[in-house]
Design a protein around this motif. Structure first.
Motif, mmCIF file in Angstrom:
data_model
loop_
_atom_site.group_PDB
_atom_site.id
_atom_site.type_symbol
_atom_site.label_atom_id
_atom_site.label_comp_id
_atom_site.label_asym_id
_atom_site.label_seq_id
_atom_site.Cartn_x
_atom_site.Cartn_y
_atom_site.Cartn_z
ATOM 1 N N THR A 188 16.812 5.413 25.281
ATOM 2 C CA THR A 188 17.702 5.809 24.174
ATOM 3 C C THR A 188 17.313 7.188 23.642
ATOM 4 N N ILE A 189 15.997 7.376 23.401
ATOM 5 C CA ILE A 189 15.517 8.655 22.869
ATOM 6 C C ILE A 189 15.803 9.777 23.849
ATOM 7 N N ASN A 190 15.547 9.529 25.141
ATOM 8 C CA ASN A 190 15.766 10.557 26.158
ATOM 9 C C ASN A 190 17.245 10.941 26.232
ATOM 10 N N GLY A 191 18.115 9.918 26.177
ATOM 11 C CA GLY A 191 19.561 10.216 26.231
ATOM 12 C C GLY A 191 20.018 11.021 25.039
ATOM 13 N N LEU A 192 19.495 10.650 23.859
ATOM 14 C CA LEU A 192 19.899 11.384 22.661
ATOM 15 C C LEU A 192 19.359 12.814 22.682
ATOM 16 N N LEU A 193 18.106 12.979 23.170
ATOM 17 C CA LEU A 193 17.557 14.327 23.249
ATOM 18 C C LEU A 193 18.355 15.199 24.223
ATOM 19 N N GLU A 194 18.755 14.642 25.357
ATOM 20 C CA GLU A 194 19.558 15.412 26.309
ATOM 21 C C GLU A 194 20.919 15.777 25.692
ATOM 22 N N LYS A 207 25.089 13.919 14.767
ATOM 23 C CA LYS A 207 23.694 14.329 15.024
ATOM 24 C C LYS A 207 22.707 13.636 14.076
ATOM 25 N N ASP A 208 23.045 13.542 12.794
ATOM 26 C CA ASP A 208 22.135 12.874 11.846
ATOM 27 C C ASP A 208 21.931 11.408 12.229
ATOM 28 N N LYS A 209 23.016 10.789 12.646
ATOM 29 C CA LYS A 209 22.924 9.396 13.072
ATOM 30 C C LYS A 209 22.039 9.258 14.312
ATOM 31 N N SER A 210 22.152 10.218 15.238
ATOM 32 C CA SER A 210 21.339 10.185 16.466
ATOM 33 C C SER A 210 19.860 10.391 16.147
ATOM 34 N N ILE A 211 19.587 11.310 15.242
ATOM 35 C CA ILE A 211 18.194 11.558 14.858
ATOM 36 C C ILE A 211 17.591 10.329 14.182
ATOM 37 N N LYS A 212 18.377 9.674 13.331
ATOM 38 C CA LYS A 212 17.891 8.460 12.656
ATOM 39 C C LYS A 212 17.595 7.351 13.678
ATOM 40 N N LEU A 213 18.472 7.249 14.671
ATOM 41 C CA LEU A 213 18.257 6.238 15.711
ATOM 42 C C LEU A 213 16.987 6.530 16.503
ATOM 43 N N TYR A 231 22.045 19.635 25.305
ATOM 44 C CA TYR A 231 23.259 20.165 25.933
ATOM 45 C C TYR A 231 24.462 20.163 24.988
ATOM 46 N N ASP A 232 24.200 19.910 23.708
ATOM 47 C CA ASP A 232 25.237 19.953 22.679
ATOM 48 C C ASP A 232 26.395 19.011 23.001
ATOM 49 N N ALA A 233 26.003 17.825 23.561
ATOM 50 C CA ALA A 233 27.030 16.849 23.939
ATOM 51 C C ALA A 233 27.342 15.894 22.805
ATOM 52 N N ILE A 234 26.561 15.954 21.728
ATOM 53 C CA ILE A 234 26.784 15.064 20.590
ATOM 54 C C ILE A 234 27.500 15.854 19.500
#
Length: 483
Positions: free
Chosen positions: A278-284, A296-302, A288-291
């Motif tokens: 999950t972390i790796n997918g969110l970091l990628e 983004k805030d939600k992804s960082i919290k996750l 690559y600015d895919a989010i």
């Protein structure tokens, strides 16, 4: 030669040596006793002859020794039947009676001793009968005594020699020696037989122990040695049976722990892979600015939540290993336990709400507890979190009260509860009462309750648990006061 046979042989040799020493001592003492009794008997004969057959008379102003020949002859006949001979000397070389009887030489040194009134005792004295000293047939070896006779002025007037044949005494010695030899021979044979059978019997029992020991060494823990409760070998057999039972339990425990360890490694790998993926997918996605910007805030919290989950999993394992290896030093002090309960309530309230649970704290406003503050928090937190995990739409109650020289805390829930089999294993590391919940958000490692038990032991405290399947579970924690 086997050790037990060597010991038996050494013991047998020791016993035989003692028997030989005792036999020799007995023979020597008996020999001396026989001589002593013979001399006393001969002295009695000498005094009897002196009193009954000898008189000192005064003739012409001189004291003259006279003999009662008839009585002497009678005495001679009676004594000869007992192989006893007597001779009366007036000087070293002159005999008064009998003229042709047994005669032995008396040295000048011995005669002087007789003149002083000393009775001489001789074990072996070679004498002869008749005038021919060279005739071997006339020679006799005697055991005799020499008793002096004095007149009223104290002058030595005669010496009575009474003797018995050495051969007669020697016969008694020979009989005793022969009997003693037979006794020692029979004792030796019996001792050898008994020693052999005892050694064989003990060796046979030891061989049985060796056989079952090899079986245990090959991994067979079901063997058992017969224990008759008779001696030390039976005590050893009893201890051996206890050892095999203990080894069997330990082996089963090792196998179970290994099985749980493998399961834990698989679970841990799975639990770590999921948040890491999950972390790796969110970091990628961020790189690559895919989010989208609004996500983004939600992804960082996750990512933060998943990172905390990994840290929690690693910390639980590190804590357990430190506690188990004794690397943790408790810093115990007295503090208000109710404050801790309320803090834990606040920390876990959200998790309880997510499961539809109600979290309550009951107790006095202040309850002093003597413990390591951080570890006390960890214990209460782990059990409460465990109760939340296995309860849905229920109530978890944390209560506290004062006991006798102790503080008592109870954490109860009305959740799924546990069976007797589950209850027996909850303190085991890597054990999970409900394997279907291994992928839940809390309690991933199966180490929480094992850590609780270890920490309570370090506090010299006590933890008890009661549970009924489908009705809920209650944990009771007892912390003793400072001593």
């Amino acid at each position: 030669m086997k050790l037990i046979y060597q010991q038996m042989l050494a013991f047998f040799i020791l016993i035989m040596t003692l028997l030989l020493i005792l036999g020799f001592s007995f023979f020597h003492i008996t020999r001396e006793v026989i001589y002593e009794n013979t001399w006393q008997q001969l002295e009695g004969y000498a005094y009897s002859l002196k009193n009954q057959s000898m008189m000192i008379q005064t003739r012409k102003g001189k004291q003259v020794l006279t003999l009662n020949v008839d009585k002497l002859r009678t005495s001679e006949v009676l004594l000869s039947n007992q192989q006893v001979r007597f001779t009366i000397y007036t000087s070293r070389n002159d005999t008064l009676y009998p003229k042709k009887g047994y005669k032995s030489a008396i040295s000048a040194k011995d005669w002087k001793k007789l003149e002083k009134g000393k009775i001489l005792r001789r074990k072996s004295d070679l004498g002869w009968r008749g005038p021919d000293k060279q005739n071997v047939q006339n020679q006799q070896r005697m055991t005799d005594i020499l008793a002096p006779c004095f007149d009223s002025s104290g002058k030595l007037v005669a010496v009575i020699s009474v003797g018995a044949k050495v051969s007669s005494i020697q016969e008694s010695f020979t009989k005793i020696q022969k009997n003693l030899f037979y006794v020692l021979l029979i004792s030796a044979l019996l001792g050898m037989l008994i020693s052999y059978f005892l050694a064989h019997y003990i060796t046979k029992r030891i061989s049985k122990l060796r056989k079952v020991t090899r079986a245990v060494a090959n991994g067979n823990f079901d063997v058992k040695v017969i224990d008759n409760r008779r001696d030390e070998l039976d005590d050893l057999a009893k201890d051996f049976n206890k050892m095999t039972v203990s080894l069997k339990k330990s082996n089963e425990e090792i196998r179970l722990q290994e099985q749980r360890r493998r399961q834990f490694m698989a679970d841990a790998a799975h639990e770590m892979r999921t948040p890491l993926t999950t972390i790796n997918g969110l970091l990628e996605g961020l790189v690559y600015d895919a989010i989208p910007e609004e996500d983004k805030d939600k992804s960082i919290k996750l990512m933060r939540n998943e990172t905390k989950r990994l840290i929690r999993l690693v910390n639980e394992n590190l804590d357990y290993e430190k506690i188990r290896s004794g690397q943790i030093d408790l810093r115990q002090s007295s503090f208000n336990g109710m404050d801790v309960l309320r803090n834990v309530q606040e920390q876990l309230r959200k998790k309880a709400d997510n499961s539809g649970n109600k979290l309550e704290v009951n107790g006095p406003q202040k309850l002093e507890v003597y413990a390591d503050y951080d570890r006390f928090v960890q214990i209460i937190f782990n059990i409460t979190q465990n109760a939340i995990q296995f309860t849905e739409n229920g109530t978890i109650t944390i209560s506290a009260e004062r006991g006798h020289r102790c503080s008592i805390f109870r954490i109860s829930d009305d959740g799924m509860g546990m069976s007797d089999e589950q209850l027996k294993n909850i303190w085991e590391r890597y054990y999970k009462a409900d394997p279907s919940r291994k992928n839940t958000k809390y309690g991933e490692s199966g180490l929480g309750l094992s850590i609780v038990q270890q920490l309570m032991e370090l506090h010299k405290g006590k933890v008890e648990v009661t549970s009924k399947l489908g009705l809920g579970t209650t944990f009771t924690l007892i912390f003793p006061d400072k001593r």
